[in-house]
Design an enzyme around this catalytic site. Structure first.
Site, PDB file in Angstrom:
ATOM      1  N   ASP A 109      57.860  29.144   8.048  1.00  0.00           N
ATOM      2  CA  ASP A 109      57.984  30.068   9.172  1.00  0.00           C
ATOM      3  C   ASP A 109      56.590  30.708   9.349  1.00  0.00           C
ATOM      4  O   ASP A 109      55.746  30.622   8.443  1.00  0.00           O
ATOM      5  CB  ASP A 109      59.038  31.128   8.840  1.00  0.00           C
ATOM      6  CG  ASP A 109      59.027  32.272   9.824  1.00  0.00           C
ATOM      7  OD1 ASP A 109      59.092  32.006  11.036  1.00  0.00           O
ATOM      8  OD2 ASP A 109      58.908  33.433   9.376  1.00  0.00           O
TER       9      ASP A 109
ATOM     10  N   ASP B 158      55.549  34.104  11.633  1.00  0.00           N
ATOM     11  CA  ASP B 158      55.485  35.578  11.662  1.00  0.00           C
ATOM     12  C   ASP B 158      56.275  36.175  10.509  1.00  0.00           C
ATOM     13  O   ASP B 158      57.457  35.873  10.329  1.00  0.00           O
ATOM     14  CB  ASP B 158      56.036  36.099  12.991  1.00  0.00           C
ATOM     15  CG  ASP B 158      55.199  35.621  14.151  1.00  0.00           C
ATOM     16  OD1 ASP B 158      54.045  36.052  14.240  1.00  0.00           O
ATOM     17  OD2 ASP B 158      55.701  34.808  14.953  1.00  0.00           O
TER      18      ASP B 158
HETATM   19  C1  XBP Z   1      59.045  35.460  15.229  1.00  0.00           C
HETATM   20  C2  XBP Z   1      59.378  35.943  16.548  1.00  0.00           C
HETATM   21  C3  XBP Z   1      58.365  35.861  17.604  1.00  0.00           C
HETATM   22  C4  XBP Z   1      57.171  36.769  17.471  1.00  0.00           C
HETATM   23  C5  XBP Z   1      56.343  36.717  18.725  1.00  0.00           C
HETATM   24  O1  XBP Z   1      60.225  35.072  14.522  1.00  0.00           O
HETATM   25  O2  XBP Z   1      60.480  36.376  16.786  1.00  0.00           O
HETATM   26  O3  XBP Z   1      58.983  36.187  18.806  1.00  0.00           O
HETATM   27  O4  XBP Z   1      57.619  38.104  17.313  1.00  0.00           O
HETATM   28  O5  XBP Z   1      56.048  35.405  19.123  1.00  0.00           O
HETATM   29  P1  XBP Z   1      60.170  34.014  13.335  1.00  0.00           P
HETATM   30  P2  XBP Z   1      56.143  34.940  20.640  1.00  0.00           P
HETATM   31  O6  XBP Z   1      59.170  34.501  12.357  1.00  0.00           O
HETATM   32  O7  XBP Z   1      61.568  34.036  12.769  1.00  0.00           O
HETATM   33  O8  XBP Z   1      59.841  32.663  13.905  1.00  0.00           O
HETATM   34  O9  XBP Z   1      55.734  36.089  21.504  1.00  0.00           O
HETATM   35  O10 XBP Z   1      55.193  33.779  20.728  1.00  0.00           O
HETATM   36  O11 XBP Z   1      57.576  34.557  20.911  1.00  0.00           O
HETATM   37 MG    MG Z   2      59.506  35.204  10.410  1.00  0.00          MG
END
Ligand code: XBP
Ligand code: MG
Length: 244
Positions: free
Chosen positions: A8, A10
């Site tokens: 993953d 973020d």
């Molecule tokens: C990450 C997210 C993303 C980021 C922003 O979730 O929810 O929306 O906050 O990215 P995970 P974008 O780590 O579970 O994948 O603005 O590109 O959507």
């Molecule tokens: Mg995440």
């Protein structure tokens, strides 16, 4: 045997949300002449909504000057999200976000030992590219044989689609792959795809929505995780499974 890691992005590779995406969203609101703004605590609650565009849409009812029609809201969210992603890339380049402890060492070690690695994220491809290039340099992409991003799925986490696609790209059985996750929706998505998952919560990670099962390796948020720990856990998990 453990043959691949699915990352993953973020919250797992770096704590990108509070000082990265949140700040970039606020800059995009300002650029558009909107008085909207997301505080740290409000943003944390919004993280239960995965996907930046979806997150903007989910919060529009709070603002009196938000468009009235669904189509106008979607168009505004799309524009704000694109502007946010441009700001996010600038913030990364300025050094506002760094990798979580141990993550880069683990990626390099896995690469050296011949494990396949992939990306499984709800985040936009441009943000993944910007973060990996910032953290690992120009050849970062070579390390990841599959990258499934926000644009590649119809449904975002906790739906398992992103993991189904990533596992198909690795061409390995699910029990030879380990997902690395920080959040409740992420762990739920990995488990629903049949993957074992290493759960290491980050600074702003949404809470678990599923029970901790033997298929979840629970990690200390403050301690780096080494490859030999993942391999040992995976061996014990596989053995336990075969014994029923
Ligand atoms: C990450 C997210 C993303 C980021 C922003 O979730 O929810 O929306 O906050 O990215 P995970 P974008 O780590 O579970 O994948 O603005 O590109 O959507
Ligand atoms: Mg995440």
């Amino acid at each position: 045997m453990l043959k691949a890691l699915l990352w993953d992005v973020d919250g797992t590779i770096a704590d990108t949300e509070r000082d990265g995406h949140r700040v970039a969203f606020n800059l995009a609101f300002r650029d558009a002449g909107l008085s909207w703004g997301w505080t740290e605590s409000h943003y944390r609650s919004l993280l239960a909504v995965t996907g930046g565009r979806e997150r903007i849409l989910s919060d529009m009812d709070r603002w009196a000057d938000a468009p009235r029609t669904t189509s106008a809201r979607e168009e505004l969210a799309r524009r704000l999200h694109a502007a946010k992603n441009r700001h996010y890339a600038h913030l990364l380049a300025q050094g506002h976000v760094s990798a979580r402890p141990g993550v880069l060492a683990l990626m390099r070690q896995a690469h050296t030992e011949g494990l396949r690695q992939g990306i499984a994220t709800t985040t936009s491809r441009s943000n993944v590219l910007a973060l990996l290039t910032h953290l690992l340099g120009r050849h970062a992409q070579d390390m990841f044989v599959v990258q499934v991003c926000g644009e590649d799925t119809e449904r975002k986490k906790p739906d398992p689609e992103v993991y189904h696609r990533a596992v198909a790209g690795l061409k390995l059985p699910v029990d030879q792959v380990l997902a690395l996750e920080d959040s409740g929706p992420g762990v739920a998505a990995a488990l629903a795809a049949g993957l074992p998952v290493c759960w290491r919560p980050g600074a702003d990670s949404p809470a678990l929505t599923t029970a901790v099962s033997p298929q979840v390796m629970v990690c200390d948020p403050d301690q780096p995780v080494a490859l030999h720990q993942l391999q040992a856990w995976h061996r014990a998990w596989s053995y336990g499974r075969k014994r029923g």
